[in-house]
Scaffold this motif. Structure first.
Motif, short mmCIF file in Angstrom:
data_model
loop_
_atom_site.label_atom_id
_atom_site.label_comp_id
_atom_site.label_asym_id
_atom_site.label_seq_id
_atom_site.Cartn_x
_atom_site.Cartn_y
_atom_site.Cartn_z
N UNK B 51 3.41 -1.93 -5.89
CA UNK B 51 4.20 -1.63 -4.71
C UNK B 51 3.79 -0.29 -4.15
N UNK B 52 3.84 -0.18 -2.83
CA UNK B 52 3.45 1.09 -2.24
C UNK B 52 3.22 0.97 -0.76
N UNK B 53 2.41 1.88 -0.25
CA UNK B 53 2.08 1.86 1.17
C UNK B 53 0.59 2.03 1.37
N UNK B 54 0.11 1.44 2.45
CA UNK B 54 -1.26 1.64 2.91
C UNK B 54 -1.20 1.86 4.42
N UNK B 147 -6.99 -8.28 -2.05
CA UNK B 147 -7.81 -7.68 -3.10
C UNK B 147 -7.08 -6.46 -3.63
N UNK B 148 -6.90 -6.40 -4.92
CA UNK B 148 -6.27 -5.23 -5.53
C UNK B 148 -7.23 -4.64 -6.55
N UNK B 156 -1.94 6.49 -5.86
CA UNK B 156 -2.18 7.03 -4.52
C UNK B 156 -3.59 7.60 -4.42
N UNK B 157 -4.32 7.14 -3.42
CA UNK B 157 -5.67 7.63 -3.19
C UNK B 157 -6.71 7.07 -4.14
N UNK B 196 -4.48 3.23 -1.57
CA UNK B 196 -3.04 3.40 -1.44
C UNK B 196 -2.70 4.80 -0.92
N UNK B 197 -1.75 4.84 0.00
CA UNK B 197 -1.20 6.12 0.45
C UNK B 197 -0.18 6.60 -0.57
#
Lengths: 176, 207
Positions: B51-54, B147-148, B156-157, B196-197
């Motif tokens: 889970x997160x943000x991009x 794609x992960x 992050x990053x 990922x941000x």
């Protein structure tokens, strides 16, 4: 002829050394894992998947660390197992206004280690998180957190701070 | 006649060492450059969550995903869900699809918390479920492919989440390499995401 032999010997030695060295090089990064029929056999028995991405709003009066919270976004992927353990990630960005009246965000990134699927259809997850108040202070790490999650929103407690429920306004939260 | 053996031998050894160094550097460089491009398998075991943000062309987007594969699924099939939500008032904002296929590899050099690996996860936009949501495209988006890449406990990053929007003729073929579009699919829309941000992704062997 002698010079050619010498170069050939040099090349041969080089190739042999390369072969030995390449074999001795440590494997870096990711390598393919062989399929293992021994794992995952009972993976889904008693497993609840909590997946969500979206945003929501807080009711009036939600405050954390001097920041009046208005809403936030979330992204989560957690597998909750029947034995009370869980694995996955939980992330929220809480938006609000600080005491100076400046718009700010608080970032919470959680590593989930425990959870439960509740009889009412909700799920509870817990673990430790990193909290970045984004106010110039050093982010806190290893902070305990819990979250109660429904398809309509989520209620987050970080350390001793229990926030009101963020009511989902966009996106999805799935428990299945 | 004076023997030049020691000098010729030394020169030959020097030439050999130069060759060794040059070739080792080339080979090692190639290994390092390709180490992060791994083979992913539609039959390997590996659970993926995150889970997160991009970022996307419209701004930020939140994502959440889960993917598991019971051993009784022999041909790449998988279960789970992909959620992706462009924040704000962006068009084509929402993705909510069940996972149907997955290729995965779990790292042999995991992070300190024991995770790491690559995965390609395919969700179906054509289930007919009223909750299913995918962007509109021309030709229509029939599947999404995520794609992960999990390379760090602090994602992050470093970790990656990349979502592709596919139009497939029939069932897509699960990719066997990271970033590859299935042969029987086209991409009517540009892909989104990347590093990922915020947030994190975990790829690990199931318990």
């Amino acid at each position: 002829m002698s010079l050619l032999n010498q170069k050939a010997r040099s090349l041969g030695a080089a190739l042999l050394a390369v072969a030995l060295l390449v074999g001795a090089l440590p494997t870096t990064g990711i390598t393919a894992a062989a399929p293992s029929p021994a794992v995952g056999t009972t993976l889904l028995a008693g497993t609840t998947l909590v997946t969500g991405a979206g945003s929501g709003v807080f009711p009036g009066g939600a405050v954390w660390g001097g920041v009046a919270l208005s809403g936030g976004s979330f992204g989560q992927g957690v597998a909750v197992f029947g034995d009370g353990t869980a694995r996955g990630d939980f992330q929220m960005i809480l938006a609000g206004t600080n005491v100076l009246g400046v718009a700010t965000k608080i970032l919470v990134v959680g590593w989930v280690t425990a959870g439960a699927a509740n009889p009412d259809g909700s799920a509870s997850i817990s673990g430790t998180c990193r909290v970045d108040m984004q106010d110039g202070t050093v982010p806190s790490t290893g902070v305990p957190f819990t979250a109660a999650i429904t398809t309509g929103g989520l209620q987050l407690t970080v350390g001793a701070t229990a926030l009101p429920t963020l009511v989902k306004s966009a996106g999805w939260i799935y428990l299945e | 006649m004076t023997s030049r053996f020691p000098f010729r031998a030394a020169r030959g050894l020097a030439h050999g060492m130069v060759g060794v160094v040059a070739i080792v550097l080339i080979v090692a460089g190639a290994r390092i450059a390709t180490a992060s491009v791994s083979a992913i398998s539609p039959t390997a075991q590996g659970a993926v969550s995150g889970g997160g943000t991009v970022t996307n062309p419209c701004g930020d987007a939140s994502f959440g995903l889960n993917s598991v594969r019971p051993n009784t699924f022999p041909g790449g099939q998988a279960l789970g869900r992909i959620n992706y939500d462009r924040l704000g008032s962006c068009a084509n904002a929402h993705v909510n699809v069940p996972v149907v296929l997955k290729s995965v590899t779990v790292s042999s050099t995991p992070t300190p918390n024991g995770t790491g690996g690559d995965a390609a996860i395919i969700g179906d936009c054509t289930t007919g479920d009223t909750n299913t949501a995918c962007p509109t495209g021309s030709p229509p988006v029939t599947h999404v492919l995520v794609f992960t890449r999990d390379v760090a406990d602090s994602g992050a990053g470093q970790d990656q989440f990349q979502i592709h929007f596919l139009n497939c003729v029939g069932t897509p073929t699960p990719p066997t390499s990271f970033g590859a579009t299935p042969d029987n699919c086209t991409e009517p829309l540009p892909f989104e995401g990347g590093l990922l941000t915020t947030g994190n992704i975990q790829v690990r062997l199931p318990p």
